[in-house]
Design an enzyme around this catalytic site. Structure first.
Site, PDB file in Angstrom:
ATOM      1  N   CYS A 292       0.776  -1.018   0.211  1.00  7.76           N
ATOM      2  CA  CYS A 292       0.046   0.124   0.154  1.00  7.76           C
ATOM      3  C   CYS A 292       0.892   1.373  -0.151  1.00  7.76           C
ATOM      4  O   CYS A 292       1.468   1.631  -1.061  1.00  7.76           O
ATOM      5  CB  CYS A 292      -0.860  -0.034   1.219  1.00  7.76           C
ATOM      6  SG  CYS A 292      -2.380   1.089   1.064  1.00  7.76           S
TER       7      CYS A 292
ATOM      8  N   HIS B 275      -3.938  -5.252   0.163  1.00  8.07           N
ATOM      9  CA  HIS B 275      -3.819  -5.672   1.529  1.00  8.07           C
ATOM     10  C   HIS B 275      -3.863  -7.407   1.497  1.00  8.07           C
ATOM     11  O   HIS B 275      -4.943  -7.807   1.408  1.00  8.07           O
ATOM     12  CB  HIS B 275      -4.480  -5.077   2.410  1.00  8.07           C
ATOM     13  CG  HIS B 275      -4.192  -3.974   2.835  1.00  8.07           C
ATOM     14  ND1 HIS B 275      -3.752  -3.515   4.012  1.00  8.07           N
ATOM     15  CD2 HIS B 275      -4.568  -2.766   2.205  1.00  8.07           C
ATOM     16  CE1 HIS B 275      -3.546  -2.283   3.994  1.00  8.07           C
ATOM     17  NE2 HIS B 275      -4.044  -1.637   3.016  1.00  8.07           N
TER      18      HIS B 275
ATOM     19  N   GLU C   4      -3.022  -9.362   3.657  1.00 10.04           N
ATOM     20  CA  GLU C   4      -3.449  -9.878   5.096  1.00 10.04           C
ATOM     21  C   GLU C   4      -4.942 -10.020   5.275  1.00 10.04           C
ATOM     22  O   GLU C   4      -5.401 -10.778   6.239  1.00 10.04           O
ATOM     23  CB  GLU C   4      -2.751  -9.244   6.195  1.00 10.04           C
ATOM     24  CG  GLU C   4      -3.284  -8.065   6.782  1.00 10.04           C
ATOM     25  CD  GLU C   4      -3.451  -6.916   5.495  1.00 10.04           C
ATOM     26  OE1 GLU C   4      -4.374  -5.836   5.569  1.00 10.04           O
ATOM     27  OE2 GLU C   4      -2.776  -6.849   4.674  1.00 10.04           O
TER      28      GLU C   4
END
Length: 354
Positions: free
Chosen positions: A244, A329, A331
């Protein structure tokens, strides 16, 4: 209490306030169907008022398990229908109690999809949440406030901390990191030393890490020139992985450019194509800036991922050095496991053991 959201284009949306607080910030929208607590506690939303397009919010409550940072950094929350009686075995509190206890300005009973259409047409814009009877003078005062572009300083860790483990040692530059990112690396056996955003290259290299991770975070990447200089000095010294904001900072450190998007990507249903495999992944994203593709032409990197929706750069890799990054992202697991391979690829670059 009745309230209203006013956008800087003059449009007004009426609803009900949670408490009597007011808010001012950049109004953005998120298209995720779930994850409202993760959104509230994602530091990347610092300085922003977030409108949720999904109509029913709060139906599974809140729980400590879903917290992504030490507190909420959003400036305000906009909801269509607020559920006050959640049902979920993990529920520890209602969303309205959470908003009240954490003093997060919120307006609900609002047509959030109309707000979203307005933003998609006119671009992201400033907005204020105020009581319905607020005067024009009060509203003007809020709109006249000049934001201080120090979001990263607000969200970064105030002190160094370590997550011990027996595997490779990774230094994490915290620009507003989410807990799930730390957990993803830690669960792979990595020892993590988390440093504030203004850590110098000397401080980082003194720790002799096996690799360096550059986290997500809020705001314009050009507002943290000190981090860009630090990353310049680290490239080529250790393997580096950025997510990011970290992705954008790597681009700037390599000499590329970034730009502000019309309304950004925010949601847990963003399709991204992996150009190396041809596979399309479902990703979670939260960013209002992107890497300018034309600025990469004279830099020794390859574009590895693209957004299926608008073709923007979603990932890149240096052709010679162990440096790579993605805009989204991994995760957050919306796939749910489409993108966890990225953490495996990073740890594969690191020496085995400490």
């Amino acid at each position: 209490m009745k309230g209203k959201l006013i956008l800087e284009d003059g449009s007004v949306f009426y609803g009900t306030l949670v408490g009597d607080s007011t808010a001012v910030g950049e109004v953005v929208f998120n298209t995720g169907m779930t994850g409202y607590q993760e959104i509230l506690t994602d530091p990347s939303y610092c300085g922003q008022i977030v409108a949720l397009t999904y109509p029913l919010i709060g139906n599974y409550g809140v729980a400590e398990l879903f917290q992504q940072s030490r507190k909420s950094f959003v400036r305000g929350f906009i909801i269509s229908e607020l559920c006050e009686e959640p049902s979920n075995y993990q529920c520890e509190n209602t969303l309205i109690q959470y908003l009240t206890e954490n003093k997060i300005p919120c307006i609900y009973g609002v047509d959030t999809r109309a707000i979203t259409r307005r933003i998609r047409s006119n671009g992201t814009m400033k907005g204020v949440i105020v009581p319905e009877d607020a005067s024009e003078e009060v509203v003007k005062k809020y709109f006249d406030l000049v934001p201080v572009m120090k979001e990263v300083q607000e969200v970064t860790t105030p002190e160094v901390y370590v997550m011990e483990n027996s595997g490779p040692h990774i230094v994490v530059m915290d620009f507003g990191i989410k807990r799930n990112i730390l957990n993803s690396l830690h669960n792979l056996g990595c020892k993590l030393t988390v440093l504030p955003a203004d850590a110098t290259s000397e401080e980082i290299l003194k720790l002799n890490p096996d690799g360096i991770f550059l986290s997500n975070g809020p705001g314009d990447p050009k507002d943290v020139p000190y981090a860009i200089e630090t990353i310049k000095e680290l490239i080529g010294k250790k393997p580096i992985f950025g997510i990011c904001l970290g992705h954008q900072l790597i681009a700037l450190a390599l000499g590329a450019d970034t730009y502000k998007m019309k309304f950004g990507h925010r949601g847990s249903n963003q399709p991204v194509k992996n150009l190396l495999t041809g596979r399309v992944h479902i990703t979670s994203q939260n960013h209002g800036y992107a890497v300018e593709e034309s600025s990469l032409k004279n830099i020794d990197v390859s574009i590895t991922h693209r957004s299926v929706n608008d073709n923007t750069v979603e990932g890149m890799r240096h052709k010679e050095l162990p440096v790579f990054s993605v805009q989204y992202h991994p995760e957050a697991s919306p796939g749910p496991d489409d993108n966890t391979y990225l953490f495996d690829e990073f740890t594969a670059l690191l020496p085995k053991g400490v």
